[in-house]
Scaffold this active site. Structure first.
Site, short mmCIF file in Angstrom:
data_model
loop_
_atom_site.label_atom_id
_atom_site.label_comp_id
_atom_site.label_asym_id
_atom_site.label_seq_id
_atom_site.Cartn_x
_atom_site.Cartn_y
_atom_site.Cartn_z
CG ASP A 9 -1.66 1.25 1.46
OD1 ASP A 9 -2.34 1.68 0.53
OD2 ASP A 9 -1.57 1.81 2.57
CG MET A 10 1.47 3.55 -2.93
SD MET A 10 3.28 3.41 -2.99
CE MET A 10 3.72 5.04 -3.60
CG ASP A 11 -1.55 7.82 0.46
OD1 ASP A 11 -0.58 8.58 0.32
OD2 ASP A 11 -2.47 7.72 -0.38
CB SER A 44 -2.23 2.55 -3.94
OG SER A 44 -2.70 3.81 -3.52
N GLY A 45 -5.28 2.64 -3.18
CA GLY A 45 -6.54 3.23 -3.57
C GLY A 45 -6.38 4.40 -4.52
CG ASP A 215 -2.19 2.56 6.47
OD1 ASP A 215 -2.46 3.68 6.96
OD2 ASP A 215 -2.38 2.29 5.27
#
Length: 270
Positions: A9-11, A44-45, A215
């Site tokens: 995931d990114m953020d 990622s979203g 997360d």
């Protein structure tokens, strides 16, 4: 069992809160991943066009599960697109626009779209996450393939609005929380885990050969599916409860620390 795929995931996970990562360290790790036959996937979203901007050196050869699984791309080749019918899109957009506390972004393959009537703060925030963003008068008659909606609303309203969306739209879209206080609406079953599953089938990779990092609520299916699932130290308790392991904080290069253990075959990868 050896690791054959790493999904991030990114953020709040791969990126620090300042939206950066240690590029020199990661690119050195990535070369070692390739030598060991390990695939790297960004899950990622966020919008595909935004995600590739973080990896200018390697975007042409890695895979992206973008828009929470709505769009899967491998080495610039389209692998999968989710798609709402026009009737479904119109039904969702009409309902969302009836909620005065919600600002709506419709996420399409060519661009994201938000309303000109929203205030400038929303437009500035949206521009950080959508590198292609059009301001429109309304959501009628947009010509695109749509697979997600992004909602901006006060944190205090998220539980109530999420429950309302579940009640009204659950046969069309599922609300999931993201890592930055918003809600994404995704097509049922079209989530990050589904995108990974499509890539795994293409590459002949089993779930127990996958390391995944996340997360927030839109990572849950991916964490449940992956054999080596890591929740970040900064994740909330219910996300940590889903994962098998915990990675250090996103501001402390937690993902890169775990990748190092993968590459050197330290516990739990030995």
């Amino acid at each position: 069992m050896s690791v054959k795929l790493i999904a991030v995931d990114m953020d709040g996970t791969f990126l620090s809160d300042a939206k950066t990562y240690n590029r020199e360290r990661f690119l050195a790790q990535y070369e070692r991943m390739k030598q060991q036959g390990i695939r790297f996937v960004v899950a990622s979203g966020n919008q595909y066009y935004q995600l590739i901007s973080f990896f200018p050196d390697i975007a042409h050869e890695i895979a992206f599960v973008a828009e929470n699984g709505g769009w899967v791309v491998n080495a610039r080749e389209d692998v999968f697109n989710g798609e709402l019918t026009k009737t479904q899109f119109d039904t969702v957009a009409r309902f969302l626009c009836s909620l005065p506390e919600v600002e709506v972004t419709a996420c399409g393959k060519n661009s994201a779209y938000t309303l000109k009537s929203y205030d400038d703060s929303l437009k500035e925030m949206a521009a950080k996450y959508y590198h292609r963003l059009e301001m429109v008068e309304n959501f009628d008659n947009l010509n695109d393939i749509f697979f997600k909606f992004g909602l901006n609303l006060p944190d205090s309203e998220i539980p109530r609005i999420q429950a309302m969306i579940h009640a009204e739209l659950s046969d069309i879209m599922v609300p999931v929380t993201t890592g930055h206080g918003n809600i994404d609406l995704i097509i049922p079953g079209v989530h990050k885990a589904n995108g990974l599953r499509i890539l795994q089938k293409r590459w002949g990779i089993e779930d127990n050969e996958v390391v995944a990092f996340g997360d927030s609520g839109n990572d849950v299916e991916m964490l449940r599916q992956s054999g080596f699932s890591f929740a970040m130290a900064n994740a909330k308790a219910h996300i940590k409860a889903v994962a098998r392991f915990e990675a250090p904080h996103n501001n402390d290069e937690g993902v890169l620390d775990v990748i190092e253990k993968v590459l050197t075959k330290e516990a739990p990868f030995n």
